[in-house]
Design a protein around this motif. Structure first.
Motif, short mmCIF file in Angstrom:
data_model
loop_
_atom_site.label_atom_id
_atom_site.label_comp_id
_atom_site.label_asym_id
_atom_site.label_seq_id
_atom_site.Cartn_x
_atom_site.Cartn_y
_atom_site.Cartn_z
N GLN A 3 -93.03 15.80 42.90
CA GLN A 3 -92.37 14.50 42.76
C GLN A 3 -93.25 13.38 43.29
O GLN A 3 -93.44 12.36 42.64
N THR A 4 -93.77 13.58 44.49
CA THR A 4 -94.60 12.54 45.11
C THR A 4 -95.85 12.28 44.30
O THR A 4 -96.22 11.12 44.06
N ASP A 44 -90.03 2.56 43.86
CA ASP A 44 -90.38 2.02 45.17
C ASP A 44 -91.86 1.64 45.23
O ASP A 44 -92.23 0.62 45.83
N LYS A 45 -92.70 2.41 44.58
CA LYS A 45 -94.14 2.15 44.57
C LYS A 45 -94.48 0.85 43.84
O LYS A 45 -95.52 0.24 44.12
N ARG A 61 -88.76 7.23 43.70
CA ARG A 61 -90.08 7.19 44.34
C ARG A 61 -91.02 6.28 43.56
O ARG A 61 -91.76 5.48 44.14
N PRO A 110 -90.58 18.55 45.81
CA PRO A 110 -90.95 17.31 46.50
C PRO A 110 -92.43 16.95 46.40
O PRO A 110 -92.78 15.78 46.26
N ALA A 126 -94.89 10.63 40.93
CA ALA A 126 -94.41 9.27 41.15
C ALA A 126 -95.57 8.33 41.41
O ALA A 126 -95.61 7.20 40.91
N ASN A 127 -96.54 8.78 42.20
CA ASN A 127 -97.72 7.96 42.48
C ASN A 127 -98.52 7.70 41.20
O ASN A 127 -98.97 6.58 40.95
N GLN A 168 -84.50 11.23 42.03
CA GLN A 168 -85.39 11.05 43.18
C GLN A 168 -86.80 10.71 42.73
O GLN A 168 -87.48 9.88 43.36
#
Length: 228
Positions: free
Chosen positions: A10-11, A90-91, A87, A7, A14-15, A83
């Motif tokens: 991932q975050t 969504d950004k 992420r 996670p 993704a950013n 996932q």
């Protein structure tokens, strides 16, 4: 892709991907073809199904002007790797609907597909849904029947979006995904259709597979990106 299942990683990734996507979209010189059909969809502001091939996910922020187009949610696989995509999307302004009907042999995926279809039809009462119809695992440029089923049940038009940029990096994924590089050339080509009366979902899917491939091929022709 296993590190992306952490996670924290991932975050972070993704950013970074979202920032990179926005930077490239802002610096690429874009050519638009048949944009009038998209302009009419945006002006109407109602339900629409947006379809583009999975390999062009990283270019999607370029095709949807958030300030004047209706809201769109993207259907993203329930897989752990999905996932990460959810992420990142969504950004850049595409909140997700989680689910996939691509793997019909697995009960959890089938349930996810049913839930995603239900959520997508609810979304299509007032707004838009974005779909990569060859995702999440291919085969490349082979459309599943989800788009045809959604279009038939909802009555929403289908907007086929061909996206391309050059130069770009081709990843080693199953779809040979395109990762844009800044300050290059880009192209977006649109086509629009509604569920063809009298055709089965299989027939509509075959017809729309050709149309989506055609707009992507045209976009690649405009940018000079090699077809794979």
């Amino acid at each position: 892709m296993r590190p992306l299942r952490n996670p924290v990683i991932q975050t972070l990734m993704a950013n970074l991907l979202a920032v990179w996507m926005r930077f490239c979209v802002a610096t690429i010189r874009w050519t638009h073809e048949n944009e009038n059909v998209a302009e009419q969809v945006w002006a109407d502001g109602g339900p629409v199904i947006c379809a583009f091939w999975h390999s062009r996910i990283s270019l999607t922020p370029a095709c949807w002007p958030q300030e004047r187009a209706q809201k769109v949610r993207a259907i993203v696989s329930l897989s752990p790797d999905g996932q990460f995509i959810a992420r990142a999307m969504d950004k850049v302004g595409f909140p997700s609907i989680r689910g996939s009907s691509a793997n019909k042999d697995k009960a959890d995926r089938a349930k996810g597909g049913t839930a995603a279809l239900r959520d997508a039809l609810r979304q299509l009462k007032t707004a838009g849904v974005a779909v990569t119809p060859d995702g999440p695992r291919g085969p490349m440029r082979q459309m599943g029947d989800g788009v045809a089923v959604m279009a038939k049940l909802s009555g929403a038009p289908v907007l086929f979006i061909g996206l391309s940029c050059n130069p770009a990096v081709r990843l080693g994924s199953w779809d040979r995904a395109v990762l844009p590089l800044p300050f290059g050339r880009g192209a977006i080509v649109w086509d629009l259709d509604r569920y063809p009366e009298g055709l089965s979902t299989d027939e509509a899917t075959a017809r729309w597979t050709e149309r989506l491939t055609a707009v992507e091929a045209r976009a690649d022709e405009l940018t000079g990106l090699e077809r794979i």
